[in-house]
Design a protein around this motif. Structure first.
Motif, mmCIF file in Angstrom:
data_model
loop_
_atom_site.group_PDB
_atom_site.id
_atom_site.type_symbol
_atom_site.label_atom_id
_atom_site.label_comp_id
_atom_site.label_asym_id
_atom_site.label_seq_id
_atom_site.Cartn_x
_atom_site.Cartn_y
_atom_site.Cartn_z
ATOM 1 N N ILE A 181 14.719 -50.650 43.308
ATOM 2 C CA ILE A 181 14.459 -49.470 44.137
ATOM 3 C C ILE A 181 13.793 -49.877 45.449
ATOM 4 C CG2 ILE A 181 13.181 -47.295 44.249
ATOM 5 C CD1 ILE A 181 15.462 -47.175 42.302
ATOM 6 N N THR A 182 12.852 -50.814 45.358
ATOM 7 C CA THR A 182 12.141 -51.272 46.556
ATOM 8 C C THR A 182 13.097 -51.921 47.548
ATOM 9 O OG1 THR A 182 10.142 -51.661 45.245
ATOM 10 C CG2 THR A 182 10.269 -52.743 47.398
ATOM 11 N N GLU A 183 13.973 -52.776 47.058
ATOM 12 C CA GLU A 183 14.931 -53.457 47.937
ATOM 13 C C GLU A 183 15.881 -52.472 48.590
ATOM 14 O OE1 GLU A 183 15.131 -57.687 45.456
ATOM 15 O OE2 GLU A 183 16.514 -56.051 44.998
ATOM 16 N N MET A 184 16.337 -51.471 47.856
ATOM 17 C CA MET A 184 17.239 -50.477 48.419
ATOM 18 C C MET A 184 16.558 -49.683 49.524
ATOM 19 S SD MET A 184 19.055 -49.289 44.843
ATOM 20 C CE MET A 184 20.044 -47.949 45.542
ATOM 21 N N ALA A 185 15.290 -49.337 49.299
ATOM 22 C CA ALA A 185 14.548 -48.590 50.314
ATOM 23 C C ALA A 185 14.290 -49.434 51.553
ATOM 24 C CB ALA A 185 13.241 -48.071 49.726
ATOM 25 N N GLU A 186 13.969 -50.697 51.360
ATOM 26 C CA GLU A 186 13.689 -51.570 52.499
ATOM 27 C C GLU A 186 14.913 -51.733 53.398
ATOM 28 O OE1 GLU A 186 12.290 -55.100 50.634
ATOM 29 O OE2 GLU A 186 10.184 -54.428 50.562
ATOM 30 N N LYS A 187 16.096 -51.771 52.800
ATOM 31 C CA LYS A 187 17.330 -51.893 53.577
ATOM 32 C C LYS A 187 17.858 -50.538 54.051
ATOM 33 C CE LYS A 187 19.017 -56.157 51.435
ATOM 34 N NZ LYS A 187 20.153 -56.799 50.704
ATOM 35 N N ASN A 188 17.196 -49.475 53.622
ATOM 36 C CA ASN A 188 17.603 -48.104 53.945
ATOM 37 C C ASN A 188 18.944 -47.731 53.294
ATOM 38 O OD1 ASN A 188 16.526 -45.789 55.095
ATOM 39 N ND2 ASN A 188 17.737 -45.972 56.957
ATOM 40 N N TYR A 189 19.279 -48.398 52.200
ATOM 41 C CA TYR A 189 20.476 -48.060 51.426
ATOM 42 C C TYR A 189 20.088 -46.974 50.418
ATOM 43 C CZ TYR A 189 22.380 -52.537 53.135
ATOM 44 O OH TYR A 189 22.821 -53.586 53.908
ATOM 45 N N ARG A 190 19.863 -45.788 50.905
ATOM 46 C CA ARG A 190 19.227 -44.764 50.078
ATOM 47 C C ARG A 190 20.140 -43.590 49.726
ATOM 48 N NH1 ARG A 190 15.067 -42.186 51.996
ATOM 49 N NH2 ARG A 190 15.315 -42.585 54.214
ATOM 50 N N LEU A 191 21.410 -43.718 50.047
ATOM 51 C CA LEU A 191 22.375 -42.688 49.684
ATOM 52 C C LEU A 191 23.565 -43.340 48.996
ATOM 53 C CD1 LEU A 191 23.372 -39.733 49.754
ATOM 54 C CD2 LEU A 191 24.424 -40.255 51.967
ATOM 55 N N LEU A 192 23.770 -43.014 47.744
ATOM 56 C CA LEU A 192 24.933 -43.477 46.997
ATOM 57 C C LEU A 192 25.899 -42.316 46.875
ATOM 58 C CD1 LEU A 192 22.568 -45.436 46.124
ATOM 59 C CD2 LEU A 192 23.853 -45.765 44.009
ATOM 60 N N VAL A 193 27.123 -42.518 47.339
ATOM 61 C CA VAL A 193 28.145 -41.468 47.277
ATOM 62 C C VAL A 193 29.360 -42.021 46.546
ATOM 63 C CG1 VAL A 193 29.615 -39.890 48.583
ATOM 64 C CG2 VAL A 193 27.344 -40.476 49.449
ATOM 65 N N PHE A 194 29.816 -41.281 45.538
ATOM 66 C CA PHE A 194 30.982 -41.690 44.763
ATOM 67 C C PHE A 194 32.033 -40.588 44.815
ATOM 68 C CE2 PHE A 194 27.353 -43.844 42.743
ATOM 69 C CZ PHE A 194 27.788 -45.162 42.818
ATOM 70 N N THR A 195 33.275 -40.973 45.098
ATOM 71 C CA THR A 195 34.378 -40.023 45.164
ATOM 72 C C THR A 195 35.323 -40.238 43.980
ATOM 73 O OG1 THR A 195 36.319 -39.325 46.447
ATOM 74 C CG2 THR A 195 35.652 -41.606 46.679
ATOM 75 N N SER A 196 36.043 -39.184 43.626
ATOM 76 C CA SER A 196 37.000 -39.270 42.527
ATOM 77 C C SER A 196 38.377 -39.735 42.991
ATOM 78 C CB SER A 196 37.128 -37.893 41.842
ATOM 79 O OG SER A 196 37.560 -36.911 42.778
ATOM 80 N N VAL A 197 38.535 -40.015 44.307
ATOM 81 C CA VAL A 197 39.818 -40.447 44.863
ATOM 82 C C VAL A 197 39.744 -41.927 45.211
ATOM 83 C CG1 VAL A 197 41.509 -40.100 46.706
ATOM 84 C CG2 VAL A 197 40.274 -38.133 45.758
ATOM 85 N N ALA A 198 40.528 -42.743 44.518
ATOM 86 C CA ALA A 198 40.444 -44.195 44.672
ATOM 87 C C ALA A 198 40.781 -44.661 46.087
ATOM 88 C CB ALA A 198 41.373 -44.873 43.664
ATOM 89 N N SER A 199 41.751 -44.030 46.736
ATOM 90 C CA SER A 199 42.204 -44.488 48.049
ATOM 91 C C SER A 199 41.136 -44.369 49.129
ATOM 92 C CB SER A 199 43.450 -43.701 48.473
ATOM 93 O OG SER A 199 43.156 -42.325 48.607
ATOM 94 N N LYS A 200 40.140 -43.495 48.911
ATOM 95 C CA LYS A 200 39.134 -43.281 49.955
ATOM 96 C C LYS A 200 38.143 -44.436 50.046
ATOM 97 C CE LYS A 200 39.732 -38.345 50.244
ATOM 98 N NZ LYS A 200 39.118 -37.026 50.337
ATOM 99 N N GLU A 201 38.166 -45.326 49.064
ATOM 100 C CA GLU A 201 37.312 -46.500 49.175
ATOM 101 C C GLU A 201 37.794 -47.378 50.326
ATOM 102 O OE1 GLU A 201 36.047 -50.205 46.331
ATOM 103 O OE2 GLU A 201 35.687 -48.158 45.641
ATOM 104 N N ALA A 202 39.086 -47.629 50.415
ATOM 105 C CA ALA A 202 39.630 -48.444 51.502
ATOM 106 C C ALA A 202 39.741 -47.661 52.798
ATOM 107 C CB ALA A 202 41.003 -48.989 51.102
ATOM 108 N N GLU A 203 40.084 -46.372 52.696
ATOM 109 C CA GLU A 203 40.343 -45.576 53.901
ATOM 110 C C GLU A 203 39.083 -45.076 54.589
ATOM 111 O OE1 GLU A 203 42.759 -42.468 52.360
ATOM 112 O OE2 GLU A 203 44.526 -43.747 52.050
ATOM 113 N N GLU A 204 38.030 -44.769 53.797
ATOM 114 C CA GLU A 204 36.863 -44.113 54.391
ATOM 115 C C GLU A 204 35.540 -44.785 54.040
ATOM 116 O OE1 GLU A 204 36.896 -39.799 54.692
ATOM 117 O OE2 GLU A 204 38.702 -39.746 53.448
ATOM 118 N N GLY A 205 35.595 -45.825 53.231
ATOM 119 C CA GLY A 205 34.362 -46.520 52.886
ATOM 120 C C GLY A 205 33.501 -45.783 51.882
ATOM 121 N N ILE A 206 34.090 -44.846 51.132
ATOM 122 C CA ILE A 206 33.373 -44.105 50.101
ATOM 123 C C ILE A 206 33.747 -44.698 48.745
ATOM 124 C CG2 ILE A 206 32.903 -41.852 49.088
ATOM 125 C CD1 ILE A 206 32.052 -42.054 51.996
ATOM 126 N N ALA A 207 32.776 -45.060 47.951
ATOM 127 C CA ALA A 207 33.009 -45.770 46.696
ATOM 128 C C ALA A 207 33.798 -44.926 45.698
ATOM 129 C CB ALA A 207 31.679 -46.184 46.082
#
Length: 387
Positions: A181-207
């Motif tokens: 948790i500390t490392e994620m906060a330090e890097k400001n990686y504080r929003l995890l977003v997951f989509t149900s559409v596989a293609s949007k990982e390559a197209e939009e950068g959403i996991a």
């Protein structure tokens, strides 16, 4: 994590404390009789559970423990967090598009209360929360029906949320641990977003959710006693394909008045069933409807017990001893278990939250009522992940 063959017994090992005869407002504690939320201590509200035969109002737990205040420095995937299923679908919330919402209702209080911080509507509410709370982390699972090219990423860009997005290139795969948790906060990686559409990982950068998350079947199959099948899109729960595990615990058709009973009996058994189906992997996310409702301790007590078993091998997170070996626990009883969220860094509600008939009385905002939001279904996780 060490094996725990008696998980269910651990989860049910503490008996509920008895009602006190009387108390002085605003100091009424868990299960004390009450006539209004103002009588209950911080982190509690005044409610009943007729579905369980409990018609007398009592102070009921309504806030999660900050488990990272008790056991710090562990990877993100070692904790269990509460997820509010369909956070946007709030009873009595107005429509800001002028179009009637066609969906079941799944929650009763505002996303503001779910995030525990004053904010504004829609995704900007999340942006304000993250800006005002620089050590907090929020996870959003999206049942995604957006067909406009780049439409999903545009929504997050317009809400100024991309600056917090956890980058795909650094997401752990093949069951590896996440950063702390500390490392994620330090890097400001504080929003995890997951989509149900596989293609949007390559197209939009959403996991793509099921590349990083295992999940059991939602709806009625997910609450069938003794069974915990994986969702069709997910890898088998025992596969160790991913290091995050989402457990759904809600019926296909949500019923407000039944939720308090669902969260007070049956939930421990289902956590145990999913733990066994995943071969002793504790769920990281527990997704529920009407999360505040119970006959006393509810969801929050189960979360404390899940985190206790995972983080320190104890029957509740309050029994964890900092610096002690796994399984070395404080000697506490149910009567001495802390019940006030405020005693452990938690805040109070933005205003009183109490039942009025079948609704919660609070000012409501809708989480998904912008013109482009009608085609999304959100589950939003309120992580009380303070460092």
């Amino acid at each position: 994590m060490a094996s725990s063959p008696c998980l269910f017994q651990f989860l049910l090992s503490f008996s509920l404390i008895a009602h006190a005869a009387a108390c002085a407002a605003p100091g009424c504690q868990l299960l004390n009789p009450c006539s209004g939320a103002e009588e209950c201590a911080p982190g509690l509200y005044c409610g009943t559970c007729p579905a369980s035969g409990k018609n007398r109002p009592s102070c009921t737990r309504g806030q999660a423990t900050r488990q990272t205040d008790i056991e710090k420095g562990l990877p993100f995937n070692k904790y269990t967090w509460l997820v509010t299923h369909n956070s946007f679908s709030i009873v009595n919330a107005p429509s800001f598009t002028g179009v009637q919402r066609v969906t079941f209702y799944n929650q009763e209080d505002t996303v503001t209360n779910q995030l525990r911080e004053p904010a504004i509507n829609t995704l900007k509410e999340v942006e304000a929360f993250l800006t005002n709370n620089p050590t907090e982390i929020v996870t959003i699972f999206i049942e995604d029906y957006v067909r406009t090219p780049k439409g999903l990423s545009s929504l997050f860009t317009n809400a100024d949320l991309m600056k917090y997005l956890y980058p795909l290139a650094e997401m752990p795969t093949n069951g590896k641990d996440w950063p702390t948790i500390t490392e994620m906060a330090e890097k400001n990686y504080r929003l995890l977003v997951f989509t149900s559409v596989a293609s949007k990982e390559a197209e939009e950068g959403i996991a793509y959710q099921w590349r990083y998350v295992l999940e059991n079947e939602p709806g009625d199959p997910g609450i069938l006693p003794g069974s915990c099948p994986n969702r069709r899109e997910s890898q088998p729960l025992s596969s160790r394909y991913a290091s995050l595990f989402l457990q759904n615990y809600f019926p296909t058709i949500p019923v407000q008045n039944d939720a308090c009973k669902e969260h007070s009996s049956g939930l421990a058994e289902m956590v145990d069933a999913c733990y066994k189906a995943a071969e002793k992997l504790m769920p990281n996310f527990l997704s529920v409807n009407f999360y505040l409702r119970s006959d006393g301790r509810g969801i929050f007590d189960i979360l404390d017990r899940m985190n206790g078993l995972t983080l320190c091998g104890c029957p509740t997170v309050f029994a964890c001893k900092p610096g002690a070996a796994f399984g070395v626990c404080k000697n506490i009883s149910s009567s001495s278990t802390p019940t006030r969220a405020g005693d452990h860094g938690g805040g109070t509600y933005a205003g009183y939250v109490e039942f009025s008939g079948s609704l919660l009385r609070s000012k409501s905002f809708s989480f998904m009522e912008m013109s482009l939001f009608y085609c999304l279904g959100f589950s939003i996780l309120s992580l009380v992940g303070m460092i």
